[in-house]
Design a protein around this motif. Structure first.
Motif, mmCIF file in Angstrom:
data_model
loop_
_atom_site.group_PDB
_atom_site.id
_atom_site.type_symbol
_atom_site.label_atom_id
_atom_site.label_comp_id
_atom_site.label_asym_id
_atom_site.label_seq_id
_atom_site.Cartn_x
_atom_site.Cartn_y
_atom_site.Cartn_z
ATOM 1 N N ILE A 8 48.105 43.175 28.476
ATOM 2 C CA ILE A 8 47.854 42.335 29.644
ATOM 3 C C ILE A 8 48.762 42.777 30.781
ATOM 4 C CG2 ILE A 8 47.316 40.376 28.130
ATOM 5 C CD1 ILE A 8 49.932 39.148 29.597
ATOM 6 N N ALA A 9 48.359 42.418 31.996
ATOM 7 C CA ALA A 9 49.182 42.684 33.169
ATOM 8 C C ALA A 9 49.340 41.399 33.963
ATOM 9 C CB ALA A 9 48.549 43.769 34.035
ATOM 10 N N VAL A 10 50.530 41.197 34.514
ATOM 11 C CA VAL A 10 50.810 40.037 35.360
ATOM 12 C C VAL A 10 51.158 40.557 36.743
ATOM 13 C CG1 VAL A 10 52.249 37.998 35.725
ATOM 14 C CG2 VAL A 10 51.660 38.706 33.393
ATOM 15 N N VAL A 11 50.442 40.087 37.751
ATOM 16 C CA VAL A 11 50.675 40.505 39.134
ATOM 17 C C VAL A 11 51.353 39.354 39.865
ATOM 18 C CG1 VAL A 11 49.589 41.236 41.290
ATOM 19 C CG2 VAL A 11 48.680 42.029 39.089
ATOM 20 N N VAL A 31 52.916 44.056 27.626
ATOM 21 C CA VAL A 31 52.924 43.362 28.909
ATOM 22 C C VAL A 31 53.419 44.295 30.014
ATOM 23 C CG1 VAL A 31 53.738 41.361 30.197
ATOM 24 C CG2 VAL A 31 53.421 41.194 27.720
ATOM 25 N N ILE A 32 52.613 44.422 31.055
ATOM 26 C CA ILE A 32 52.986 45.164 32.253
ATOM 27 C C ILE A 32 53.084 44.164 33.399
ATOM 28 C CG2 ILE A 32 52.412 47.050 33.812
ATOM 29 C CD1 ILE A 32 52.765 47.957 30.937
ATOM 30 N N ILE A 33 54.122 44.289 34.215
ATOM 31 C CA ILE A 33 54.251 43.404 35.370
ATOM 32 C C ILE A 33 54.337 44.228 36.651
ATOM 33 C CG2 ILE A 33 55.312 41.484 34.124
ATOM 34 C CD1 ILE A 33 58.027 42.402 35.174
ATOM 35 N N PHE A 34 53.829 43.630 37.716
ATOM 36 C CA PHE A 34 53.901 44.250 39.042
ATOM 37 C C PHE A 34 54.300 43.189 40.047
ATOM 38 C CE2 PHE A 34 51.990 44.731 43.218
ATOM 39 C CZ PHE A 34 52.478 45.973 43.607
ATOM 40 N N ASP A 35 55.224 43.545 40.927
ATOM 41 C CA ASP A 35 55.599 42.671 42.030
ATOM 42 C C ASP A 35 55.961 43.565 43.213
ATOM 43 O OD1 ASP A 35 56.734 39.436 42.130
ATOM 44 O OD2 ASP A 35 57.215 40.792 43.791
ATOM 45 N N GLN A 36 55.512 43.186 44.397
ATOM 46 C CA GLN A 36 55.816 43.986 45.580
ATOM 47 C C GLN A 36 57.306 44.018 45.881
ATOM 48 O OE1 GLN A 36 53.247 42.290 48.665
ATOM 49 N NE2 GLN A 36 51.907 44.066 48.492
ATOM 50 N N GLN A 37 58.014 42.992 45.434
ATOM 51 C CA GLN A 37 59.451 42.922 45.690
ATOM 52 C C GLN A 37 60.209 43.494 44.502
ATOM 53 O OE1 GLN A 37 60.840 39.053 46.844
ATOM 54 N NE2 GLN A 37 62.990 39.578 46.553
ATOM 55 N N ALA A 38 60.902 44.571 44.704
ATOM 56 C CA ALA A 38 61.669 45.204 43.631
ATOM 57 C C ALA A 38 62.717 44.243 43.086
ATOM 58 C CB ALA A 38 62.340 46.472 44.147
ATOM 59 N N GLU A 81 48.568 51.789 38.703
ATOM 60 C CA GLU A 81 49.092 52.211 37.399
ATOM 61 C C GLU A 81 49.340 51.011 36.496
ATOM 62 O OE1 GLU A 81 50.444 54.727 34.391
ATOM 63 O OE2 GLU A 81 49.375 55.191 36.243
ATOM 64 N N ALA A 82 49.784 49.902 37.088
ATOM 65 C CA ALA A 82 50.120 48.713 36.303
ATOM 66 C C ALA A 82 48.903 48.083 35.638
ATOM 67 C CB ALA A 82 50.817 47.686 37.192
ATOM 68 N N VAL A 83 47.758 48.130 36.298
ATOM 69 C CA VAL A 83 46.596 47.381 35.800
ATOM 70 C C VAL A 83 45.479 48.262 35.257
ATOM 71 C CG1 VAL A 83 47.083 45.527 37.448
ATOM 72 C CG2 VAL A 83 45.393 47.277 38.041
ATOM 73 N N LYS A 84 45.629 49.570 35.275
ATOM 74 C CA LYS A 84 44.506 50.481 35.046
ATOM 75 C C LYS A 84 43.792 50.302 33.714
ATOM 76 C CE LYS A 84 47.246 54.373 33.285
ATOM 77 N NZ LYS A 84 47.617 55.801 33.498
ATOM 78 N N ASP A 85 44.518 49.948 32.657
ATOM 79 C CA ASP A 85 43.851 49.787 31.359
ATOM 80 C C ASP A 85 44.158 48.445 30.701
ATOM 81 O OD1 ASP A 85 46.470 50.346 30.863
ATOM 82 O OD2 ASP A 85 46.101 51.876 29.333
ATOM 83 N N ALA A 86 44.540 47.455 31.517
ATOM 84 C CA ALA A 86 44.799 46.111 30.985
ATOM 85 C C ALA A 86 43.481 45.434 30.637
ATOM 86 C CB ALA A 86 45.568 45.275 31.998
ATOM 87 N N GLU A 87 43.487 44.658 29.559
ATOM 88 C CA GLU A 87 42.280 43.921 29.153
ATOM 89 C C GLU A 87 42.209 42.551 29.811
ATOM 90 O OE1 GLU A 87 41.635 44.838 24.622
ATOM 91 O OE2 GLU A 87 43.772 44.960 25.135
ATOM 92 N N GLU A 114 35.174 45.792 32.095
ATOM 93 C CA GLU A 114 35.277 44.768 31.058
ATOM 94 C C GLU A 114 36.558 43.938 31.154
ATOM 95 O OE1 GLU A 114 36.793 48.682 29.309
ATOM 96 O OE2 GLU A 114 35.138 47.996 30.596
ATOM 97 N N THR A 115 37.481 44.327 32.025
ATOM 98 C CA THR A 115 38.741 43.589 32.170
ATOM 99 C C THR A 115 38.484 42.183 32.697
ATOM 100 O OG1 THR A 115 40.002 45.612 32.584
ATOM 101 C CG2 THR A 115 40.999 43.542 33.307
ATOM 102 N N ILE A 116 39.133 41.188 32.097
ATOM 103 C CA ILE A 116 39.049 39.808 32.570
ATOM 104 C C ILE A 116 40.111 39.586 33.629
ATOM 105 C CG2 ILE A 116 39.369 37.383 31.909
ATOM 106 C CD1 ILE A 116 38.213 38.105 29.165
ATOM 107 N N LEU A 117 39.721 38.984 34.730
ATOM 108 C CA LEU A 117 40.636 38.692 35.831
ATOM 109 C C LEU A 117 40.867 37.183 35.895
ATOM 110 C CD1 LEU A 117 39.117 41.015 38.600
ATOM 111 C CD2 LEU A 117 40.843 41.567 36.859
#
Length: 303
Positions: A8-11, A31-38, A81-87, A114-117
């Motif tokens: 999964i990925a959390v944005v 778990v992959i996470i992405f945030d614009q703020q480092a 890159e963070a979300v490319k293969d998340a389910e 097929e990824t659920i958003l």
């Protein structure tokens, strides 16, 4: 329990995004996470740690497991890159409809079909976002309630075209995290318990802003009424969520109804403009890290 996803990925890793990532890591998901703020995730985890310890809450994930959970979470600074293969991708960005639509638009472009958003919105139905994604049949509301603080539950609601199996996967995922799914059978602004909580917020903010009562007395009464004298009342909880978040959520209800009674009070906006956002800035209705409601004399009957 069989896991409905592997990765999964959390944005967005603010107050709730960070907790969702921790729940998923603790349950054994990649778990992959992405945030614009480092550094946003690490900063939020430090604030959550301090807040829970100060309030002497037994966290849903024991403290001794936090380091391992955090270590397993991979932080990637590039969204594609963070979300490319998340389910499953769950967005937890600020409560702004235009922003969330833009996030859903990008996620629809960057993830496999097929990824659920899912959106962790506190009030906005996913039907307002689904068109942006170009895959409305695979969109969900998954709204969590401060799970590390012990409120391990989440609203689950589909949009106008969400497939039944997608809703079932959402319910299964929530259960796999150790949380209670609150299933909303048809679209409702505010979902399940958040709509109840919203009614409480609206009333107590009105009472405070119009100087009918001291907000501390509302919290005292709530703590006594619920028997949770070791926690906090509505104003303490709003501080934990963030007063800017509270304001944005109330504005969603107001824009939907156009009823002046639903507009959050100007006094709340004034606190926000002064930077008094609650726990995350050290001051909201109370001052932190030592809020009055944690003191022994807060519920005292003595003068």
């Amino acid at each position: 329990m069989t896991k409905p996803f592997k990765k999964i990925a959390v944005v967005g890793t603010g107050t709730l995004g960070a907790q969702i990532a921790m729940l998923a890591s603790n349950a054994g998901y990649r778990v992959i996470i992405f945030d614009q703020q480092a550094g946003a995730f690490d900063a939020m985890m430090e604030k959550l740690d301090a807040d829970i310890r100060t309030k002497q809450i037994e966290p849903f994930i024991p403290f001794d497991r936090w380091p391992a959970c955090r270590q397993r979470i991979k932080q990637i600074e590039d969204l594609p890159e963070a979300v490319k293969d998340a389910e499953l991708v769950i967005e937890a960005v600020p409560e702004n409809l235009e922003l969330k639509c833009e996030v859903f638009r990008r996620l629809g472009q960057l993830t496999p079909p097929e990824t659920i958003l899912a959106t962790n919105s506190s009030s906005i139905p996913v039907s307002h976002l689904e068109k942006s994604s170009a895959r409305p049949e695979r969109c969900l509301n998954l709204h969590f309630y401060m799970p590390l603080h012990g409120m391990n539950m989440a609203d689950v609601m589909g949009g106008t075209r969400t497939l039944p199996e997608v809703v079932e996967k959402g319910i299964s995922w929530v259960r796999s995290l150790g949380c209670i799914p609150l299933t909303v059978k048809k679209e409702l602004l505010g979902f399940c318990f958040n709509r109840v909580w919203r009614a409480v917020k609206r009333e107590v903010l009105y009472m405070w802003a119009n100087d009918f009562v001291d907000f501390r007395d509302v919290d005292r009464a709530w703590m006594k009424f619920t028997g949770r004298e070791d926690r906090y009342g509505p104003f303490g909880l709003m501080d934990s969520v963030g007063l800017d978040v509270i304001y944005d959520i109330e504005m969603v209800y107001y824009r939907n109804s156009k009823d002046p009674k639903d507009h959050p009070p100007e006094a709340l906006k004034q606190k926000i403009d002064k930077g008094e956002l609650g726990v995350k800035t050290g001051k909201g209705f109370y001052s932190y890290p030592d809020p009055e409601y944690l003191r022994d004399d807060f519920l005292s009957t003595k003068e």
